[in-house]
Design a protein around this motif. Sequence first.
Motif, PDB file in Angstrom:
ATOM      1  N   THR A 108     -28.919  11.004  29.530  1.00 38.86           N
ATOM      2  CA  THR A 108     -28.395  10.545  30.882  1.00 38.86           C
ATOM      3  C   THR A 108     -28.233   9.003  30.952  1.00 38.86           C
ATOM      4  O   THR A 108     -27.169   8.375  31.329  1.00 38.86           O
ATOM      5  CB  THR A 108     -29.587  10.704  32.015  1.00 38.86           C
ATOM      6  OG1 THR A 108     -29.679  12.238  32.119  1.00 38.86           O
ATOM      7  CG2 THR A 108     -28.947  10.077  33.327  1.00 38.86           C
ATOM      8  N   ILE A 109     -29.128   8.141  30.009  1.00 39.45           N
ATOM      9  CA  ILE A 109     -29.072   6.978  29.928  1.00 39.45           C
ATOM     10  C   ILE A 109     -27.813   6.463  29.055  1.00 39.45           C
ATOM     11  O   ILE A 109     -26.840   5.606  29.264  1.00 39.45           O
ATOM     12  CB  ILE A 109     -30.306   6.261  29.430  1.00 39.45           C
ATOM     13  CG1 ILE A 109     -31.436   6.411  30.293  1.00 39.45           C
ATOM     14  CG2 ILE A 109     -30.088   4.690  29.146  1.00 39.45           C
ATOM     15  CD1 ILE A 109     -32.795   5.761  29.639  1.00 39.45           C
ATOM     16  N   THR A 110     -27.696   7.401  28.180  1.00 36.71           N
ATOM     17  CA  THR A 110     -26.453   7.096  27.023  1.00 36.71           C
ATOM     18  C   THR A 110     -25.253   7.193  27.776  1.00 36.71           C
ATOM     19  O   THR A 110     -24.174   6.504  27.659  1.00 36.71           O
ATOM     20  CB  THR A 110     -26.642   8.226  26.071  1.00 36.71           C
ATOM     21  OG1 THR A 110     -27.572   7.970  25.297  1.00 36.71           O
ATOM     22  CG2 THR A 110     -25.471   7.822  25.019  1.00 36.71           C
ATOM     23  N   SER A 111     -25.129   8.291  28.863  1.00 36.40           N
ATOM     24  CA  SER A 111     -23.914   8.443  29.606  1.00 36.40           C
ATOM     25  C   SER A 111     -23.448   7.330  30.403  1.00 36.40           C
ATOM     26  O   SER A 111     -22.254   7.176  30.524  1.00 36.40           O
ATOM     27  CB  SER A 111     -24.051   9.765  30.339  1.00 36.40           C
ATOM     28  OG  SER A 111     -25.029   9.750  31.535  1.00 36.40           O
ATOM     29  N   ILE A 112     -24.592   6.638  30.800  1.00 36.11           N
ATOM     30  CA  ILE A 112     -24.321   5.422  31.771  1.00 36.11           C
ATOM     31  C   ILE A 112     -23.883   4.342  30.881  1.00 36.11           C
ATOM     32  O   ILE A 112     -22.539   3.660  31.010  1.00 36.11           O
ATOM     33  CB  ILE A 112     -25.250   5.107  32.633  1.00 36.11           C
ATOM     34  CG1 ILE A 112     -25.734   6.397  33.706  1.00 36.11           C
ATOM     35  CG2 ILE A 112     -25.165   3.879  33.224  1.00 36.11           C
ATOM     36  CD1 ILE A 112     -26.663   6.004  34.522  1.00 36.11           C
ATOM     37  N   VAL A 113     -24.535   3.909  29.856  1.00 39.06           N
ATOM     38  CA  VAL A 113     -24.650   2.693  29.085  1.00 39.06           C
ATOM     39  C   VAL A 113     -23.371   2.841  28.269  1.00 39.06           C
ATOM     40  O   VAL A 113     -22.457   1.834  28.032  1.00 39.06           O
ATOM     41  CB  VAL A 113     -25.767   2.376  28.281  1.00 39.06           C
ATOM     42  CG1 VAL A 113     -25.592   0.978  27.435  1.00 39.06           C
ATOM     43  CG2 VAL A 113     -26.904   2.255  29.438  1.00 39.06           C
ATOM     44  N   GLU A 114     -23.191   3.961  27.521  1.00 39.49           N
ATOM     45  CA  GLU A 114     -22.387   3.937  26.529  1.00 39.49           C
ATOM     46  C   GLU A 114     -20.923   4.467  26.923  1.00 39.49           C
ATOM     47  O   GLU A 114     -19.796   3.899  26.484  1.00 39.49           O
ATOM     48  CB  GLU A 114     -22.905   4.690  25.035  1.00 39.49           C
ATOM     49  CG  GLU A 114     -23.882   3.952  24.379  1.00 39.49           C
ATOM     50  CD  GLU A 114     -24.270   4.576  23.160  1.00 39.49           C
ATOM     51  OE1 GLU A 114     -25.091   4.012  22.342  1.00 39.49           O
ATOM     52  OE2 GLU A 114     -23.927   5.827  22.950  1.00 39.49           O
ATOM     53  N   GLU A 115     -21.057   5.687  27.676  1.00 40.01           N
ATOM     54  CA  GLU A 115     -19.848   6.372  27.878  1.00 40.01           C
ATOM     55  C   GLU A 115     -19.043   5.815  29.249  1.00 40.01           C
ATOM     56  O   GLU A 115     -17.848   5.642  29.226  1.00 40.01           O
ATOM     57  CB  GLU A 115     -20.161   7.845  28.241  1.00 40.01           C
ATOM     58  CG  GLU A 115     -20.708   8.524  26.752  1.00 40.01           C
ATOM     59  CD  GLU A 115     -21.154  10.127  27.230  1.00 40.01           C
ATOM     60  OE1 GLU A 115     -20.914  10.455  28.300  1.00 40.01           O
ATOM     61  OE2 GLU A 115     -21.688  10.258  26.149  1.00 40.01           O
ATOM     62  N   LYS A 116     -19.886   5.390  30.123  1.00 37.67           N
ATOM     63  CA  LYS A 116     -19.151   4.971  31.449  1.00 37.67           C
ATOM     64  C   LYS A 116     -18.803   3.536  31.550  1.00 37.67           C
ATOM     65  O   LYS A 116     -17.793   3.207  31.852  1.00 37.67           O
ATOM     66  CB  LYS A 116     -20.116   5.119  32.605  1.00 37.67           C
ATOM     67  CG  LYS A 116     -19.466   4.652  33.888  1.00 37.67           C
ATOM     68  CD  LYS A 116     -20.577   5.118  35.159  1.00 37.67           C
ATOM     69  CE  LYS A 116     -19.994   4.525  36.634  1.00 37.67           C
ATOM     70  NZ  LYS A 116     -20.832   4.885  37.790  1.00 37.67           N
ATOM     71  N   TYR A 117     -19.838   2.402  30.735  1.00 39.60           N
ATOM     72  CA  TYR A 117     -19.429   1.162  30.863  1.00 39.60           C
ATOM     73  C   TYR A 117     -19.188   0.781  29.411  1.00 39.60           C
ATOM     74  O   TYR A 117     -18.887  -0.467  29.110  1.00 39.60           O
ATOM     75  CB  TYR A 117     -20.508   0.396  31.495  1.00 39.60           C
ATOM     76  CG  TYR A 117     -20.912   0.748  32.991  1.00 39.60           C
ATOM     77  CD1 TYR A 117     -20.004   0.004  33.653  1.00 39.60           C
ATOM     78  CD2 TYR A 117     -21.816   1.561  33.312  1.00 39.60           C
ATOM     79  CE1 TYR A 117     -20.228   0.355  35.026  1.00 39.60           C
ATOM     80  CE2 TYR A 117     -21.930   1.851  34.564  1.00 39.60           C
ATOM     81  CZ  TYR A 117     -21.220   1.238  35.733  1.00 39.60           C
ATOM     82  OH  TYR A 117     -21.364   1.299  36.904  1.00 39.60           O
ATOM     83  N   ASN A 118     -19.126   1.539  28.105  1.00 39.60           N
ATOM     84  CA  ASN A 118     -18.649   1.148  26.990  1.00 39.60           C
ATOM     85  C   ASN A 118     -19.588   0.052  26.283  1.00 39.60           C
ATOM     86  O   ASN A 118     -19.204  -0.848  25.818  1.00 39.60           O
ATOM     87  CB  ASN A 118     -17.051   0.811  27.020  1.00 39.60           C
ATOM     88  CG  ASN A 118     -16.791   0.849  25.580  1.00 39.60           C
ATOM     89  OD1 ASN A 118     -17.332   1.514  24.735  1.00 39.60           O
ATOM     90  ND2 ASN A 118     -15.764  -0.225  25.127  1.00 39.60           N
ATOM     91  N   GLN A 119     -20.842   0.155  26.821  1.00 35.13           N
ATOM     92  CA  GLN A 119     -21.744  -1.014  26.204  1.00 35.13           C
ATOM     93  C   GLN A 119     -22.559  -0.321  25.145  1.00 35.13           C
ATOM     94  O   GLN A 119     -22.574   0.737  24.634  1.00 35.13           O
ATOM     95  CB  GLN A 119     -22.632  -1.624  27.570  1.00 35.13           C
ATOM     96  CG  GLN A 119     -21.812  -2.389  28.180  1.00 35.13           C
ATOM     97  CD  GLN A 119     -21.127  -3.733  27.966  1.00 35.13           C
ATOM     98  OE1 GLN A 119     -21.371  -4.010  26.810  1.00 35.13           O
ATOM     99  NE2 GLN A 119     -20.570  -4.360  28.826  1.00 35.13           N
TER     100      GLN A 119
END
Length: 304
Positions: free
Chosen positions: A47-58
């Motif tokens: 869930t955290i990965t989907s936000i940080v890396e996938e949604k915001y590309n950070q």
Amino acid sequence: MDIVCCTDNNYIKYCCVMLTSLLENNKEENITIHILGDNLTSDSQNTITSIVEEKYNQHLCLYAVDRKLVVDFPNMGSYVSLTTYYKLFITSILPSSLHKVLYLDCDLIIVHSVKSLWDCDLTGKPLAAVKDAHKGMEIHCALLDIDCIRYGYFNAGVMLLNLDYLREVGFEKKAVDYVTENSNRLTFHEQDVFNGLFYKQVIHLPYRYNLHDRLYRRQRYIDAETLPIVKEELKSPVIIHFSSGKKPWTSRCLHPCRYLYLRYLDMTIWKGERPDMSWKERLWRWNRHLASCLYLANGYRKQY
């Protein structure tokens, strides 16, 4: 920009809301999120990965923290988890290549860019933080042998940390020793540890970088000279910290900025989720509003 937060599976949802607000309002920055976690499940990590890396590309770095580090630490049985003590081990958990980090609690939202906060010069100082305000602060500080009038007491929910300085002075050992020697005096957990060790060296930041709960109340427990400063800071918030026990995801939160929290919640997979508002909870809220209007309770002021 390196951001650090501590969480466990029970707080993943609120951590994700905080991260969403941070990344939504800092899209021009290159950000690495460092999560100090307590046995995070694969679902929590995904869930955290989907936000940080996938949604915001950070960038995202996850660190598995051994709970044995804090199992014997004092816990006052409040809404605060022992996970909050993980920040005392930041210097050994994070890679030595990191020189500075911005620590953020999970019960807050970021509503504007934190670039100016990140750029604060920490040369020769351990950290930068915002002064706290709560009832009985002078008594509490005296318990910790802190001169509250001269130095003040800061809130540890938002801290810019100079890792080089902390490593040089052996912070981790000093922190653990402080907990051991003062376990019966730690009312505010790791916040007391940071204050007890660094109250003389801290850089005090403008209030806008950590507008904690008391600053929105009728009675703020701040001196007359500081009051006009706080009023101006409330007009330009950067970080809003829901530091009381009644969090914005609960039915009894009356904070005037709760609607902002729900706005960021609705940007996550928990969109539309709201606490149950039973007749008993509605009655409690009505009574609390009435008590506040009659100055029988230290309620919230209208939002600036």
